[in-house]
Design an enzyme around this catalytic site. Structure first.
Site, PDB file in Angstrom:
ATOM      1  N   GLY A  75       0.842  -1.190   0.000  1.00 50.92           N
ATOM      2  CA  GLY A  75       0.000   0.000   0.000  1.00 50.92           C
ATOM      3  C   GLY A  75       0.873   1.233   0.000  1.00 50.92           C
ATOM      4  O   GLY A  75       2.041   1.196   0.405  1.00 50.92           O
ATOM      5  N   GLY A 111       0.727   5.644   0.642  1.00 55.08           N
ATOM      6  CA  GLY A 111      -0.002   6.821   1.071  1.00 55.08           C
ATOM      7  C   GLY A 111       0.839   8.053   0.925  1.00 55.08           C
ATOM      8  O   GLY A 111       1.941   8.021   0.344  1.00 55.08           O
ATOM      9  N   MET A 136       2.573   9.553   3.011  1.00 56.42           N
ATOM     10  CA  MET A 136       3.802   9.607   3.800  1.00 56.42           C
ATOM     11  C   MET A 136       4.712   8.419   3.570  1.00 56.42           C
ATOM     12  O   MET A 136       5.692   8.252   4.288  1.00 56.42           O
ATOM     13  CB  MET A 136       3.463   9.696   5.288  1.00 56.42           C
ATOM     14  CG  MET A 136       2.664  10.930   5.652  1.00 56.42           C
ATOM     15  SD  MET A 136       3.413  12.480   5.144  1.00 56.42           S
ATOM     16  CE  MET A 136       4.927  12.440   6.099  1.00 56.42           C
ATOM     17  N   LYS A 172       7.405  -0.307   6.684  1.00 57.18           N
ATOM     18  CA  LYS A 172       6.913   0.985   6.246  1.00 57.18           C
ATOM     19  C   LYS A 172       8.092   1.888   5.936  1.00 57.18           C
ATOM     20  O   LYS A 172       8.924   2.179   6.801  1.00 57.18           O
ATOM     21  CB  LYS A 172       6.022   1.637   7.304  1.00 57.18           C
ATOM     22  CG  LYS A 172       5.492   2.989   6.836  1.00 57.18           C
ATOM     23  CD  LYS A 172       4.201   3.384   7.488  1.00 57.18           C
ATOM     24  CE  LYS A 172       3.601   4.610   6.835  1.00 57.18           C
ATOM     25  NZ  LYS A 172       2.287   4.962   7.367  1.00 57.18           N
ATOM     26  N   ASP A 193      -3.888   9.240  14.737  1.00 59.48           N
ATOM     27  CA  ASP A 193      -4.462   8.974  13.416  1.00 59.48           C
ATOM     28  C   ASP A 193      -5.347   7.729  13.446  1.00 59.48           C
ATOM     29  O   ASP A 193      -5.253   6.870  12.581  1.00 59.48           O
ATOM     30  CB  ASP A 193      -3.353   8.805  12.375  1.00 59.48           C
ATOM     31  CG  ASP A 193      -3.876   8.980  10.947  1.00 59.48           C
ATOM     32  OD1 ASP A 193      -4.960   9.587  10.775  1.00 59.48           O
ATOM     33  OD2 ASP A 193      -3.214   8.500  10.013  1.00 59.48           O
TER      34      ASP A 193
END
Length: 530
Positions: free
Chosen positions: A16, A18, A20, A38, A135
């Site tokens: 995935g 995003g 950031m 990540k 978040d």
């Protein structure tokens, strides 16, 4: 050529992406396991600012990595390479709550209560150690294939949100789930995470967040000035959702109060009408997170303090307990048919004494016209006295001069006294992942304990199916070493007729087992649920 990070993690494919960064599926060459990594990217900032953000990201990710909670993503490692942080995490095979809502529509009230309770429990554990999330949103709530609810991006989202607000004057993330104080530039606080949880639960039961508007700017304006539209599908969850969405952080519903409401919403069974058919409102899921860590049965002790071992992750569904009516079905893809339940006076079917071979989704009930059996009190043995626990809703006989002490952090009572060094623990904690088959529950828990190396010199003596109080039960008997001494344990797990789970856990030095076993037998004979 495949890329490696830190000469150890081989990147396989992106999972995935995003604003950031990118989440990769990767392979840990050192420990021979698949992980998620990540890759955190900060754009639109100068080199000095990027270096500062990188340092803070690594520092906070490491702090989040110290969290030990079944509903918090596990952070294995934090490294810096190519001028940016790489956060190595547990790979959870799952779908996000956002994906489930998008594909299936709104969740049932009981399902949302279970998920909200898991997330709230994770937040409370994090807040107790000074870690904020900043978040919380459906995209960061993972509904795992093994039945867990996992909150991800701890320690990472916090920096991303700040960077997005301070770098270019813009905003990274979904403003519909950001509390008004954050949009106003105020610092985050635990109440900020609670607001985001309220918005997430609103979306779970309504299908969309409370302040969804046609544009990004309109959404921000709505969060800042509008009152949330009361949900129409929330049922028993409306008070907690609206309480968490109060604009003033000081007026927001406290986490402790929210826990109680979620517990009640998740555990309230749907009662039948006189005709025997269920009432129209959606049934609730029976599970609990009330005033304690997310753990289950007392199976270890060290230096005089109980260690609470987590429920095994190898459970394929969050199953219903007792009279609860809706399952959170694995793998969170298909709705489960709603079973019907007998009137309170109808006796449950007598269970078999052996373990089932297939998956279980709840107790089987056979209609009958015979009156319900009653569990009469057993005579108190000579030299013993009757003890009743209002909190645990049970009575039991105790030897004279023995004392029962309520654990302030758990739904359990410890019983001990003169004449033996043995101890009885009676626990009624509803586990993180409810179970129906007591044999499978003990086998799964044993598997997890052995995988983690929790018990030294552990030897299973037996996991045996038995009938207890007219219900299916299982005795888990084992020995293990504690502080250089071999102890002997028997742990009986069972549910009462109304679905409450109990464990009667007795331990004593192995050398005294034969002499002291009669204590457990008498406790078991005199235990009666209230």
């Amino acid at each position: 050529m495949e890329r490696q990070v830190s000469n150890r993690y081989r990147l396989i494919e992106p999972l995935g992406e995003g604003g950031m960064g990118v989440v990769w599926r990767a392979y840990d060459e050192l420990l021979d396991r698949t992980v998620a990594i990540k890759e955190v990217r900060y754009s639109g900032v100068g080199e000095a600012k990027r270096a500062e953000l990188n340092r803070r990201t690594i520092r906070e990710a490491r702090a989040a990595g110290r969290l030990d909670h079944p509903s918090v993503i596990v952070i294995h490692d934090v490294v810096e390479e190519d001028g940016r942080p790489w956060i190595v995490m547990q790979l959870v095979r799952s779908r996000s709550l956002a994906q489930v809502i998008h594909e299936q529509g709104p969740l049932q009230v009981g399902q949302a209560a279970v998920i909200g309770g898991r997330v709230l429990d994770a937040l409370r554990a994090a807040h107790a150690t000074g870690v904020l999330h900043r978040d919380v949103k459906p995209e960061n709530v993972l509904l795992a294939d093994d039945g867990r609810v996992v909150l991800t991006d701890f320690g990472i989202a916090s920096l991303e949100a700040e960077a997005g607000l301070t770098a270019t004057g813009g905003l990274v993330g979904t403003p519909a789930y950001m509390p008004p104080e954050r949009l106003n530039g105020e610092p985050a606080r635990p109440e900020s995470d609670l607001w985001s949880l309220g918005a997430t639960m609103y979306a779970a039961v309504e299908g969309e967040p409370p302040f969804k508007r046609d544009s990004w700017a309109a959404t921000v304006a709505a969060v800042l000035r509008d009152e949330p539209k009361p949900p129409v599908r929330a049922g028993a969850l409306e008070p907690v959702i609206m309480g968490l969405l109060r604009r003033d952080p000081a007026a927001r519903m406290p986490a402790e109060q929210a826990v109680r409401i979620l517990y009640e919403a998740a555990s309230t069974p749907r009662h039948p009408t006189p005709s025997g058919h269920p009432r129209p409102p959606a049934p609730q899921q029976d599970t609990s997170w009330q005033h304690r860590p997310d753990r289950t049965l007392p199976v270890a002790r060290k230096r005089g303090k109980a260690l609470w071992i987590g429920v095994p992750a190898a459970v394929t569904a969050v199953a219903a307990l007792g009279t609860a009516g809706v399952l959170l079905a694995n793998p969170w893809t298909t709705p489960t048919p709603t079973p019907t339940f007998p009137a309170p006076t109808t006796p449950p079917a007598m269970p078999t004494t052996g373990p089932t071979t297939g998956p279980t989704t709840g107790p089987t009930v056979t209609p009958t016209k015979k009156p319900a059996p009653t569990l009469t009190s057993r005579p108190v043995p000579a030299g013993w006295r009757s003890y009743t626990s209002a909190a645990g809703r049970f009575s039991i006989a105790l030897p004279k001069r023995w004392r029962a002490a309520k654990n302030p952090q758990r739904d359990s009572i410890s019983v001990s006294g003169p004449g033996t060094s043995g101890e009885l623990i009676i626990e009624w904690t509803v586990p993180d992942l409810p179970w129906n088959d007591p044999v499978k529950h003990w086998i799964g828990l044993e598997k997890e304990i052995r995988a983690k190396g929790e018990f030294s010199r552990y030897t299973r003596l037996g996991i045996t199916s038995t009938a207890y109080l007219g219900r299916r039960a299982a005795d888990w008997e084992f020995t293990r070493e504690r502080d250089g001494e071999l102890i002997h344990v028997i742990n009986r797990g069972f549910h009462t007729a109304d679905g409450r789970p109990y464990a009667l856990y007795w331990e004593t030095p192995d050398a005294l087992w034969d002499r002291d076993r009669h204590y457990f037998d008498t406790f078991a004979k005199t235990f009666r649920p209230g």
